[in-house]
Design a protein around this motif. Structure first.
Motif, short mmCIF file in Angstrom:
data_model
loop_
_atom_site.label_atom_id
_atom_site.label_comp_id
_atom_site.label_asym_id
_atom_site.label_seq_id
_atom_site.Cartn_x
_atom_site.Cartn_y
_atom_site.Cartn_z
N ALA A 104 0.85 -1.20 0.00
CA ALA A 104 0.00 0.00 0.00
C ALA A 104 0.88 1.24 0.00
O ALA A 104 1.92 1.28 0.65
CB ALA A 104 -0.91 0.00 1.21
N ILE A 105 0.43 2.24 -0.74
CA ILE A 105 1.22 3.47 -0.89
C ILE A 105 0.79 4.46 0.20
O ILE A 105 -0.40 4.76 0.36
CB ILE A 105 1.01 4.03 -2.31
N VAL A 106 1.79 4.91 0.96
CA VAL A 106 1.49 5.73 2.14
C VAL A 106 0.83 7.05 1.74
O VAL A 106 -0.21 7.42 2.29
CB VAL A 106 2.79 5.98 2.95
N TRP A 107 1.46 7.78 0.78
CA TRP A 107 0.88 9.02 0.30
C TRP A 107 0.62 8.93 -1.18
O TRP A 107 1.55 8.56 -1.90
CB TRP A 107 1.81 10.23 0.60
N PRO A 108 -0.55 9.23 -1.67
CA PRO A 108 -1.69 9.74 -0.95
C PRO A 108 -2.64 8.65 -0.40
O PRO A 108 -3.47 8.95 0.45
CB PRO A 108 -2.43 10.57 -2.00
N ASP A 109 -2.53 7.40 -0.91
CA ASP A 109 -3.61 6.43 -0.70
C ASP A 109 -3.97 6.21 0.77
O ASP A 109 -5.12 6.40 1.18
CB ASP A 109 -3.24 5.09 -1.34
N LEU A 110 -2.96 5.81 1.56
CA LEU A 110 -3.26 5.41 2.93
C LEU A 110 -3.62 6.60 3.81
O LEU A 110 -4.50 6.53 4.66
CB LEU A 110 -2.02 4.69 3.49
N ILE A 111 -2.90 7.68 3.60
CA ILE A 111 -3.14 8.89 4.41
C ILE A 111 -4.56 9.41 4.13
O ILE A 111 -5.32 9.72 5.05
CB ILE A 111 -2.06 9.96 4.13
N GLU A 112 -4.94 9.45 2.85
CA GLU A 112 -6.29 9.91 2.51
C GLU A 112 -7.34 8.99 3.15
O GLU A 112 -8.36 9.46 3.67
CB GLU A 112 -6.49 9.94 0.98
#
Ligand SMILES: Cc1cc2nc3c(=O)[nH]c(=O)nc-3n(C[C@H](O)[C@H](O)[C@H](O)COP(=O)(O)OP(=O)(O)OC[C@H]3O[C@@H](n4cnc5c(N)ncnc54)[C@H](O)[C@@H]3O)c2cc1C
Length: 313
Positions: A104-112
């Motif tokens: 999983a990609i931390v920014w932007p995916d997970l943070i969003e």
């Protein structure tokens, strides 16, 4: 790889998923790197585990690639199988436990996802290119929110535990203590463990406050860092030394703007090299050597790279 090794990989995943002689440059933020003999994209933690079991059972040299934001791949590429981690499933419980696969990609995916769910703890890392696996490998870090910015925050502060595959093929859950996190450090540098998934303990937070932190951090970075889409880089090249930023030492030596081939030390930040479009790994290595020699001669400090070198140069 020999014929038997190709055969077991293709029997497990199909010939269309095991790509041969596949260029790695597009999968790194530096946009540098020759071909991998074999390339496989794992779309789930289960596929990642299956691929790792096979490479271990058949002694296939391999490398697990996240977003390629902290590595330099050699111009001659990688002999063996590169497993790119594209396992991204995620969920969040009512009490703020974020469970996520390691690609999983931390920014932007997970943070969003966390912010929209109303949970705080990872918004500080907005703008940093990283998968979850890479973040645990390196103990992702950034300055605390403005106006304080007086301390560095580390991702390990919110890590609960992770599911790991060990080099012998066994899978266990390990809590945060196991990782022995430090500055740019974790046990993953030495153990050969691969993170399959991880859990983070987040806290309820105000969306407005989190959005403000994200905006401020992105603005802070935009002022100091070259934009990745037009000026590819691997972020900071050298480690801090005795608490002194490597960029400060390189800047003192007047090296901003130095160019070798297609690689340039950016005017924005002396610890960041950018690829002007035709940069090679050989150019980066030559620039690293020049910086190390110059800084040692002028200041007495010997800088060490913080990026990992992958494959053949
Ligand atoms: C423009 C820019 C800005 C940056 N700013 C920061 C910053 O502010 N703070 C910061 O801390 N870092 C920063 N970095 C560095 C980089 O973002 C981090 O090191 C990031 O965690 C790398 O993650 P990745 O997924 O790209 O890992 P990769 O570069 O793909 O891999 C790095 C290492 O992690 C290993 N790895 C990857 N996935 C796994 C896994 N699942 N299990 C075990 N090992 C694994 C790889 O095998 C490799 O050895 C920056 C980089 C760039 C390009």
């Amino acid at each position: 790889m020999n014929a038997e090794q190709w055969a077991v990989l293709e029997a497990e995943f199909g010939t269309d998923r095991i790509l041969r002689d596949h260029r790695l440059a597009p999968y790194t933020t530096f946009k540098i790197g020759g071909p991998a003999d074999g390339y496989f994209e794992a779309r789930s933690a289960d596929e990642l585990a299956r691929a790792l079991r096979l490479v271990s059972a058949h002694e296939i040299p391999h490398f697990v690639l996240g977003l390629g934001a902290n590595i330099l791949v050699g111009d001659r590429g990688f002999r063996g199988l590169v497993i790119r981690n594209a396992a991204t499933a995620r969920s969040i419980s009512d009490d703020g436990i974020l469970t996520v696969e390691s690609g999983a990609i931390v920014w932007p995916d997970l943070i969003e996802f966390a912010v929209e769910s109303g949970f705080s703890g990872i918004e500080h890392y907005a703008g940093i290119p990283s998968t979850v696996g890479g973040a645990l490998w390196q103990n992702l870090h950034f300055l605390a929110p403005a106006p304080a910015r007086e301390r560095t925050m580390f991702i390990d502060e919110v890590v609960l535990d992770a599911r790991l595959m060990h080099p012998d093929g066994s899978i266990t859950n390990r809590d945060r203590d196991y990782f022995d996190f430090g500055y740019d450090q974790s046990i993953l540098h030495h153990s050969g463990d691969i993170v399959l998934s991880a859990r983070f303990q987040l806290e309820p937070g105000s969306k407005d406050r989190m959005r403000r932190i994200i905006r401020e951090n992105l603005a802070w970075r935009a002022e100091r860092h070259p934009p990745l889409d037009t000026e590819p880089s691997a972020g900071s090249i050298f480690q801090k030394i005795e608490g002194i930023g490597a960029g400060r030492l390189i800047d003192q030596c007047g090296m901003k703007g130095t160019r070798i081939g297609g690689i340039e030390i950016t005017h924005r930040h002396a610890n960041i090299m950018i690829n002007r479009g035709n940069g090679t790994a050989a150019d980066v290595r030559a620039m690293i050597d020049r910086v190390v020699e110059t800084v040692e001669r002028e200041t007495g400090y010997r800088l060490k790279p913080e990026i990992a070198f992958v494959g053949e140069f």
